[in-house]
Design a protein around this motif. Structure first.
Motif, PDB file in Angstrom:
ATOM      1  N   THR A 153      79.992  78.110  15.719  1.00  0.00           N
ATOM      2  CA  THR A 153      79.883  76.694  15.418  1.00  0.00           C
ATOM      3  C   THR A 153      79.459  76.529  13.962  1.00  0.00           C
ATOM      4  O   THR A 153      78.843  77.428  13.367  1.00  0.00           O
ATOM      5  CB  THR A 153      78.859  76.002  16.322  1.00  0.00           C
ATOM      6  N   PHE A 154      79.730  75.368  13.376  1.00  0.00           N
ATOM      7  CA  PHE A 154      79.432  75.175  11.960  1.00  0.00           C
ATOM      8  C   PHE A 154      77.933  75.249  11.691  1.00  0.00           C
ATOM      9  O   PHE A 154      77.501  75.859  10.703  1.00  0.00           O
ATOM     10  CB  PHE A 154      79.987  73.834  11.476  1.00  0.00           C
ATOM     11  N   ASP A 155      77.125  74.644  12.551  1.00  0.00           N
ATOM     12  CA  ASP A 155      75.679  74.677  12.333  1.00  0.00           C
ATOM     13  C   ASP A 155      75.141  76.095  12.374  1.00  0.00           C
ATOM     14  O   ASP A 155      74.288  76.477  11.571  1.00  0.00           O
ATOM     15  CB  ASP A 155      74.959  73.811  13.375  1.00  0.00           C
ATOM     16  N   ASP A 156      75.651  76.886  13.314  1.00  0.00           N
ATOM     17  CA  ASP A 156      75.228  78.286  13.418  1.00  0.00           C
ATOM     18  C   ASP A 156      75.669  79.061  12.182  1.00  0.00           C
ATOM     19  O   ASP A 156      74.912  79.871  11.612  1.00  0.00           O
ATOM     20  CB  ASP A 156      75.822  78.899  14.682  1.00  0.00           C
ATOM     21  N   ILE A 203      65.336  79.936  25.311  1.00  0.00           N
ATOM     22  CA  ILE A 203      66.069  80.968  26.041  1.00  0.00           C
ATOM     23  C   ILE A 203      67.570  80.746  25.961  1.00  0.00           C
ATOM     24  O   ILE A 203      68.337  81.673  25.672  1.00  0.00           O
ATOM     25  CB  ILE A 203      65.589  81.054  27.503  1.00  0.00           C
ATOM     26  N   VAL A 204      68.030  79.522  26.198  1.00  0.00           N
ATOM     27  CA  VAL A 204      69.480  79.293  26.152  1.00  0.00           C
ATOM     28  C   VAL A 204      70.006  79.411  24.730  1.00  0.00           C
ATOM     29  O   VAL A 204      71.124  79.888  24.505  1.00  0.00           O
ATOM     30  CB  VAL A 204      69.875  77.938  26.783  1.00  0.00           C
ATOM     31  N   GLY A 234      73.651  81.242  21.950  1.00  0.00           N
ATOM     32  CA  GLY A 234      74.032  80.972  20.575  1.00  0.00           C
ATOM     33  C   GLY A 234      74.929  82.077  20.058  1.00  0.00           C
ATOM     34  O   GLY A 234      74.724  83.260  20.365  1.00  0.00           O
ATOM     35  N   ALA A 235      75.954  81.702  19.278  1.00  0.00           N
ATOM     36  CA  ALA A 235      76.959  82.654  18.793  1.00  0.00           C
ATOM     37  C   ALA A 235      77.601  83.409  19.954  1.00  0.00           C
ATOM     38  O   ALA A 235      78.056  84.545  19.797  1.00  0.00           O
ATOM     39  CB  ALA A 235      76.362  83.629  17.788  1.00  0.00           C
ATOM     40  N   ALA A 236      77.631  82.772  21.128  1.00  0.00           N
ATOM     41  CA  ALA A 236      78.195  83.378  22.346  1.00  0.00           C
ATOM     42  C   ALA A 236      77.525  84.702  22.681  1.00  0.00           C
ATOM     43  O   ALA A 236      78.162  85.612  23.227  1.00  0.00           O
ATOM     44  CB  ALA A 236      79.705  83.543  22.232  1.00  0.00           C
ATOM     45  N   GLY A 237      76.235  84.816  22.360  1.00  0.00           N
ATOM     46  CA  GLY A 237      75.490  86.025  22.689  1.00  0.00           C
ATOM     47  C   GLY A 237      75.845  87.224  21.843  1.00  0.00           C
ATOM     48  O   GLY A 237      75.398  88.339  22.128  1.00  0.00           O
ATOM     49  N   GLN A 238      76.629  87.026  20.779  1.00  0.00           N
ATOM     50  CA  GLN A 238      77.097  88.139  19.942  1.00  0.00           C
ATOM     51  C   GLN A 238      76.119  88.376  18.783  1.00  0.00           C
ATOM     52  O   GLN A 238      76.479  88.284  17.611  1.00  0.00           O
ATOM     53  CB  GLN A 238      78.501  87.845  19.435  1.00  0.00           C
ATOM     54  N   SER A 271      81.307  74.840  26.161  1.00  0.00           N
ATOM     55  CA  SER A 271      82.012  75.912  25.456  1.00  0.00           C
ATOM     56  C   SER A 271      83.279  75.364  24.837  1.00  0.00           C
ATOM     57  O   SER A 271      83.881  74.408  25.345  1.00  0.00           O
ATOM     58  CB  SER A 271      82.340  77.060  26.407  1.00  0.00           C
ATOM     59  N   GLY A 272      83.678  75.966  23.717  1.00  0.00           N
ATOM     60  CA  GLY A 272      84.880  75.509  23.041  1.00  0.00           C
ATOM     61  C   GLY A 272      84.978  76.107  21.658  1.00  0.00           C
ATOM     62  O   GLY A 272      84.187  76.976  21.282  1.00  0.00           O
ATOM     63  N   PRO A 273      85.931  75.655  20.867  1.00  0.00           N
ATOM     64  CA  PRO A 273      86.104  76.210  19.524  1.00  0.00           C
ATOM     65  C   PRO A 273      84.928  75.871  18.623  1.00  0.00           C
ATOM     66  O   PRO A 273      84.325  74.790  18.739  1.00  0.00           O
ATOM     67  CB  PRO A 273      87.396  75.555  19.039  1.00  0.00           C
ATOM     68  N   GLY A 274      84.601  76.785  17.718  1.00  0.00           N
ATOM     69  CA  GLY A 274      83.496  76.533  16.812  1.00  0.00           C
ATOM     70  C   GLY A 274      83.727  75.361  15.885  1.00  0.00           C
ATOM     71  O   GLY A 274      82.779  74.765  15.370  1.00  0.00           O
ATOM     72  N   SER A 275      84.981  75.009  15.668  1.00  0.00           N
ATOM     73  CA  SER A 275      85.312  73.888  14.794  1.00  0.00           C
ATOM     74  C   SER A 275      84.980  72.534  15.407  1.00  0.00           C
ATOM     75  O   SER A 275      84.948  71.522  14.708  1.00  0.00           O
ATOM     76  CB  SER A 275      86.801  73.935  14.439  1.00  0.00           C
ATOM     77  N   ASP A 276      84.739  72.492  16.715  1.00  0.00           N
ATOM     78  CA  ASP A 276      84.384  71.258  17.411  1.00  0.00           C
ATOM     79  C   ASP A 276      82.870  71.088  17.370  1.00  0.00           C
ATOM     80  O   ASP A 276      82.131  71.925  17.898  1.00  0.00           O
ATOM     81  CB  ASP A 276      84.885  71.327  18.854  1.00  0.00           C
ATOM     82  N   ARG A 277      82.387  70.017  16.735  1.00  0.00           N
ATOM     83  CA  ARG A 277      80.950  69.815  16.588  1.00  0.00           C
ATOM     84  C   ARG A 277      80.250  69.620  17.943  1.00  0.00           C
ATOM     85  O   ARG A 277      79.016  69.721  18.023  1.00  0.00           O
ATOM     86  CB  ARG A 277      80.669  68.611  15.687  1.00  0.00           C
ATOM     87  N   ALA A 278      80.999  69.362  19.009  1.00  0.00           N
ATOM     88  CA  ALA A 278      80.397  69.209  20.335  1.00  0.00           C
ATOM     89  C   ALA A 278      80.185  70.536  21.038  1.00  0.00           C
ATOM     90  O   ALA A 278      79.552  70.597  22.097  1.00  0.00           O
ATOM     91  CB  ALA A 278      81.280  68.310  21.206  1.00  0.00           C
ATOM     92  N   THR A 279      80.687  71.628  20.480  1.00  0.00           N
ATOM     93  CA  THR A 279      80.594  72.943  21.113  1.00  0.00           C
ATOM     94  C   THR A 279      79.189  73.518  20.996  1.00  0.00           C
ATOM     95  O   THR A 279      78.587  73.505  19.928  1.00  0.00           O
ATOM     96  CB  THR A 279      81.609  73.913  20.475  1.00  0.00           C
ATOM     97  N   ASP A 280      78.689  74.039  22.117  1.00  0.00           N
ATOM     98  CA  ASP A 280      77.419  74.766  22.129  1.00  0.00           C
ATOM     99  C   ASP A 280      77.647  76.272  22.166  1.00  0.00           C
ATOM    100  O   ASP A 280      76.959  77.036  21.492  1.00  0.00           O
ATOM    101  CB  ASP A 280      76.586  74.369  23.358  1.00  0.00           C
ATOM    102  N   VAL A 281      78.609  76.704  22.987  1.00  0.00           N
ATOM    103  CA  VAL A 281      78.919  78.124  23.142  1.00  0.00           C
ATOM    104  C   VAL A 281      80.298  78.370  22.540  1.00  0.00           C
ATOM    105  O   VAL A 281      81.315  77.928  23.081  1.00  0.00           O
ATOM    106  CB  VAL A 281      78.898  78.552  24.624  1.00  0.00           C
ATOM    107  N   CYS A 282      80.325  79.067  21.403  1.00  0.00           N
ATOM    108  CA  CYS A 282      81.586  79.300  20.703  1.00  0.00           C
ATOM    109  C   CYS A 282      82.386  80.397  21.412  1.00  0.00           C
ATOM    110  O   CYS A 282      81.880  81.058  22.319  1.00  0.00           O
ATOM    111  CB  CYS A 282      81.307  79.688  19.260  1.00  0.00           C
TER     112      CYS A 282
END
Length: 508
Positions: free
Chosen positions: A106-109, A282-283, A288-292, A325-336
């Motif tokens: 995600t952009f913020d990450d 915890i979440v 964040g970053a899909a756990g990567q 979950s969704g693409p990192g380009s979507d500002r609504a995404t939490d899990v990239c």
């Protein structure tokens, strides 16, 4: 959609070049890897899978540039980093956008990652202080001793896909300020941000041409770096298995090595933990970053009675279930997305196997739409994980959180300490006594209390214990300056002194 090897261009998409001797040149590679956006599946570039010839060209240029650079005054080298810091700062958003497109965050990450990388440059700017030596006069009659710190020479960094800006910047500024030349071999899966970093380095006039090089490739390029006699030190971040391979092969060639490996980080939740803080941290850590991330908390160790454990689990489940979950380009995404479709397939197989083994899937990320790039996987929480199960012992590197249940803090620490890794362990509690016992007894290099990701700032060393590192020195902090320098001790007696003329010798 998985990474695709090609030998001939199939589209007009650009093929990445090497940066050697201050110029962009073609690789000698005859095979290439397609770099794709994990969210959209868009083909972004063709990455040459270079080998010994490419690495040798970079080493020869680096050797030539380093001869003059090591004679450049330390304060001048530090000022070059001031300029680099300003250039990187002006391009924060651009670098973050490249991370989103090529790695999937995600952009913020991604923006936070860029900020962490710039902090490493800021920490390295203090190199003039850290390069000061020591002296002691009069250790014998007319005899003095001095310690000097000098550059290692030509150093290389082999960096992973999950932090394509931050981790190259863990190494590059520390290597330069200490007087070394630097060769970067980024992950072949998402090299675009590293390419841009090298371009920005080229905008700093104080950094001579040839001092920083960029090579592309996979195993052949790595082996060429490890074997090349003109490379004096290697910095690596990746899996524990590869870290051990890098450390073994490079040290056999007489190189200095810092190889940071994998992790299986436990987050211990006490019954008195702050509910909202604990759930959000915890979440954020697990998904964040899909756990990567090597600092991701991939295990929640719930302490207390079954009722207390159930209450803690429900907080986690409620928070994880709200993530999108969704693409990192979507500002609504939490899990990239994870890095590619092949990684998603591997993680789904791990979840399937855990379910067959009787582990309960209380939040199921497999139901998430895989997306155009085939790499989306939602937040997943697995309850009732046995202590000896793969979910509890192996680094899965995805948005999968395993839940372990224990009765006491001592049991939780014992479980965490039994891991072959030792990167990070976290405690959630409002008890100072519990926190002190945890700090004293937990066997990991980076601990956190009521923080989900205990990544130190760049002025402190970053590194774990046990199988999480194959090195004596970590990245960043004082260790960064120490790794890229060698100590030279000089003992002197000047002729003509009264003590020497009288025949006085050393008296210890």
């Amino acid at each position: 959609m998985t990474d695709t090897l090609t030998s001939e261009p199939t589209t007009d998409v650009r093929t990445l070049k090497l940066f050697v001797g201050g110029a962009w040149i073609d690789s000698t590679a005859d095979q290439h890897l397609e770099s794709r956006d994990p969210g959209s599946g868009e083909l972004l570039a063709r990455v040459p899978l270079g080998g010994a010839a490419d690495v040798d060209a970079a080493v020869r240029a680096a050797r030539e540039a380093q001869r003059a650079w090591r004679r450049t005054a330390p304060q001048v080298r530090a000022r070059a980093l001031y300029r680099l810091r300003d250039v990187l700062d002006r391009h924060r958003d651009e670098l973050a956008a490249l991370v989103v497109a090529d790695m999937g965050k995600t952009f913020d990450d991604a923006l936070a990652e860029v900020g962490r990388g710039i902090e490493s440059v800021e920490a390295a700017m203090g190199g003039t202080h850290h390069l000061k030596g020591q002296n002691l006069e009069g250790i014998g009659t007319g005899v003095d001793v001095e310690l000097h710190r000098q550059p290692v020479g030509v150093v290389a960094a082999i960096t992973p896909f999950n932090f394509p800006v931050m981790i190259p910047l863990w190494f590059l500024p520390f290597a330069l300020v200490t007087g070394n030349a630097f060769i970067l071999k980024p992950s072949e899966q998402d090299p675009l941000a590293s390419e841009r970093i090298v371009e920005l380095v080229g905008q700093v006039d104080e950094i001579p041409a040839g001092l920083v090089s960029l090579v592309h490739g996979a195993k052949d390029a790595v082996n060429a770096i490890l074997d090349h006699p003109g490379i004096d030190a290697v910095s690596f971040v990746g899996s524990a298995t590869t870290a051990r391979y890098v450390a073994t092969r490079a040290t056999e060639q007489g190189k200095r090595v810092q190889a940071l490996g994998g992790a299986k980080n436990a987050m211990i939740v006490m019954p008195d933990a702050d509910p909202k803080l604990t759930a959000s941290q915890i979440v954020g850590s697990a998904f964040g970053a899909a756990g990567q991330r090597c600092m991701a908390g991939s295990l929640a160790v719930l302490v207390g009675t079954q009722e207390e454990q159930d209450r803690s689990l429900q907080l986690i489940v409620d928070a994880a279930s709200k993530l999108t979950s969704g693409p990192g380009s979507d500002r609504a995404t939490d899990v990239c997305p994870v890095i590619n479709a092949g990684s998603r397939e591997r993680l789904v197989a791990e979840i399937d196997a855990a379910e067959r083994d009787g582990i309960e899937v209380v939040v199921d990320g497999r139901t998430a739409d895989a997306g155009a790039g085939g790499a989306n996987l939602g937040a997943t929480v697995l309850d009732g994980v046995p202590a000896d199960h793969r979910v509890a012992t192996e680094e899965l590197f995805g948005p999968v959180l395993g839940v372990i249940r224990v009765a006491t803090l001592d049991d939780a620490i014992e479980f965490a300490n039994a891991s072959r890794y030792g990167n990070s362990t976290i405690l959630f509690s409002e008890s100072g006594g519990a926190a002190r016992e945890f700090r004293y007894s937990a066997d990991a290099g980076m601990l956190g209390v009521n923080v989900g990701v205990a990544a130190p700032i760049a002025w402190m060393p970053f590194g774990g214990w046990n199988d999480s590192i194959d090195a004596d020195l970590s990245a960043n902090g004082e260790d960064g300056f120490r790794f890229y320098t060698r100590q030279k001790v000089v003992t002197t007696r000047w002729g003509g002194t009264s003590a020497a003329a009288a025949g006085g010798g050393m008296r210890f």
